[in-house]
Design a protein around this motif. Structure first.
Motif, short mmCIF file in Angstrom:
data_model
loop_
_atom_site.label_atom_id
_atom_site.label_comp_id
_atom_site.label_asym_id
_atom_site.label_seq_id
_atom_site.Cartn_x
_atom_site.Cartn_y
_atom_site.Cartn_z
N TRP A 188 0.82 -1.21 0.00
CA TRP A 188 0.00 0.00 0.00
C TRP A 188 0.86 1.26 0.00
O TRP A 188 0.61 2.21 -0.76
CB TRP A 188 -0.92 -0.01 1.21
N LEU A 189 1.90 1.28 0.80
CA LEU A 189 2.76 2.46 0.90
C LEU A 189 3.59 2.66 -0.35
O LEU A 189 3.95 3.79 -0.69
CB LEU A 189 3.67 2.33 2.13
N LEU A 190 3.91 1.58 -1.07
CA LEU A 190 4.64 1.72 -2.34
C LEU A 190 3.84 2.51 -3.36
O LEU A 190 4.40 3.23 -4.19
CB LEU A 190 4.99 0.34 -2.91
N PHE A 191 2.50 2.38 -3.30
CA PHE A 191 1.64 3.08 -4.23
C PHE A 191 1.17 4.44 -3.68
O PHE A 191 0.45 5.17 -4.37
CB PHE A 191 0.42 2.22 -4.59
N THR A 192 1.54 4.74 -2.45
CA THR A 192 1.22 6.06 -1.88
C THR A 192 2.52 6.79 -1.61
O THR A 192 3.10 7.36 -2.53
CB THR A 192 0.37 5.90 -0.60
N SER A 193 2.99 6.78 -0.39
CA SER A 193 4.27 7.44 -0.12
C SER A 193 4.77 7.07 1.27
O SER A 193 3.98 6.77 2.17
CB SER A 193 4.15 8.96 -0.22
N PHE A 194 6.10 7.06 1.42
CA PHE A 194 6.75 6.89 2.70
C PHE A 194 7.21 8.26 3.20
O PHE A 194 7.75 9.06 2.43
CB PHE A 194 7.97 5.97 2.60
N SER A 195 7.01 8.52 4.47
CA SER A 195 7.49 9.77 5.06
C SER A 195 8.99 9.66 5.33
O SER A 195 9.50 8.57 5.62
CB SER A 195 6.75 10.06 6.38
#
Length: 286
Positions: A188-195
């Motif tokens: 999920w985070l790969l398709f959104t973003s990591f802080s």
């Protein structure tokens, strides 16, 4: 004294809630679940290798179902922690024994036991009292998410019981849960973003992973060495520890009605465990 390990676990779980609230300034709730799970999967993998236990399992379907329901519960709980007072969020999540009592009838097809019905009603009266004076109108969504986290946690605990009956060790259950949580949140985070991870943020992430793992270890030892009913009762001290943390660190002063609501939730959960223990093996709550 062996059951006192549950007090250690309860304190660690409360500390995890504190660190999650602090970590919300740097990371989303999904990221916090990802890093918490990533830490846990490596720890449990190393333990499995240390004891030379095989990672393979013939019960992967139930592991997947337990992993998904547990992940949904954890995501909702972490989100609730970032939005509500610490004691409120923890109390709402601890409605899971009430849902488990319901599921013992609806899912496991057990006979209706009126003492359990009374404890469930008692607990949900506490939920209503806790929400109305504590949660502002613009945070009712967070309150519903907290209750939903308890709902999905109850399903996950039923799956854990099923896996235990099939002979799966606690380490396999924790390993597959953290593995599934890491993979799903990571995708999920790969398709959104990591802080971006700062030095302070890294310390918080390590702290969350450490205290969560220590809490799991202490809880496992408590259930292995202590009396189940006593251990389950001591688990509710997490609500007390969370309340004290909230008052001390964030000055979260709850109203008397909110405290009554929290007390009813705890009482409902405790009584459901006591009634279930007396009805065993007819009713399975854990």
């Amino acid at each position: 004294m062996r059951s006192m390990w549950m007090l250690v676990a309860a304190f660690m779980f409360a500390c995890m809630g504190v660190l999650v609230k602090l970590g919300a300034a740097y990371f989303s709730s999904t990221e916090l679940v990802f890093y918490r799970s990533l830490f846990g999967v490596w720890i449990t993998y190393l333990i499995l290798r240390f004891y030379r236990l095989s990672i393979r399992t013939p019960h992967w379907r139930i592991h997947c179902w337990r992993g998904v329901t547990g992940l949904v519960s954890l995501l909702m709980f972490f989100y609730c922690l970032t939005q509500l007072p610490l004691a409120t969020a923890v109390s709402l999540n601890y409605t899971w024994p009430l849902f488990a009592a319901l599921f013992s009838t609806l899912i496991l097809k057990e006979h209706i036991h009126w003492p359990l019905v009374v404890t469930v009603i008692l607990g949900f009266m506490g939920v209503m009292l806790l929400l109305r004076p504590t949660v502002p109108d613009d945070q009712w969504f967070s309150g519903v998410m907290g209750i939903a986290s308890g709902f999905f946690a109850a399903i996950a605990y039923i799956n854990v019981k099923q896996l235990g009956n099939l002979g799966e060790t606690e380490w396999h259950v924790v390993f597959y849960f953290t593995l599934i949580s890491t993979v799903l949140t990571g995708v999920w985070l790969l398709f959104t973003s990591f802080s971006p991870i700062t030095g302070h943020g890294l310390l918080l992430l390590l702290g969350i992973g450490l205290v969560a793992t220590l809490a799991q270890l202490a809880m496992t030892r408590a259930y292995h060495q202590g009396v189940t009913l006593v251990v389950s009762s001591l688990g509710y001290s997490t609500v007390l520890f969370s309340s004290l943390w909230g008052v001390w660190y964030w000055n979260e002063i709850l109203s008397p009605i909110a405290w009554v609501g929290m007390g009813l939730i705890v009482a409902g959960g405790l009584f459901s465990g006591i009634v279930g223990f007396r009805l065993a093996p007819t009713v399975t709550l854990k």
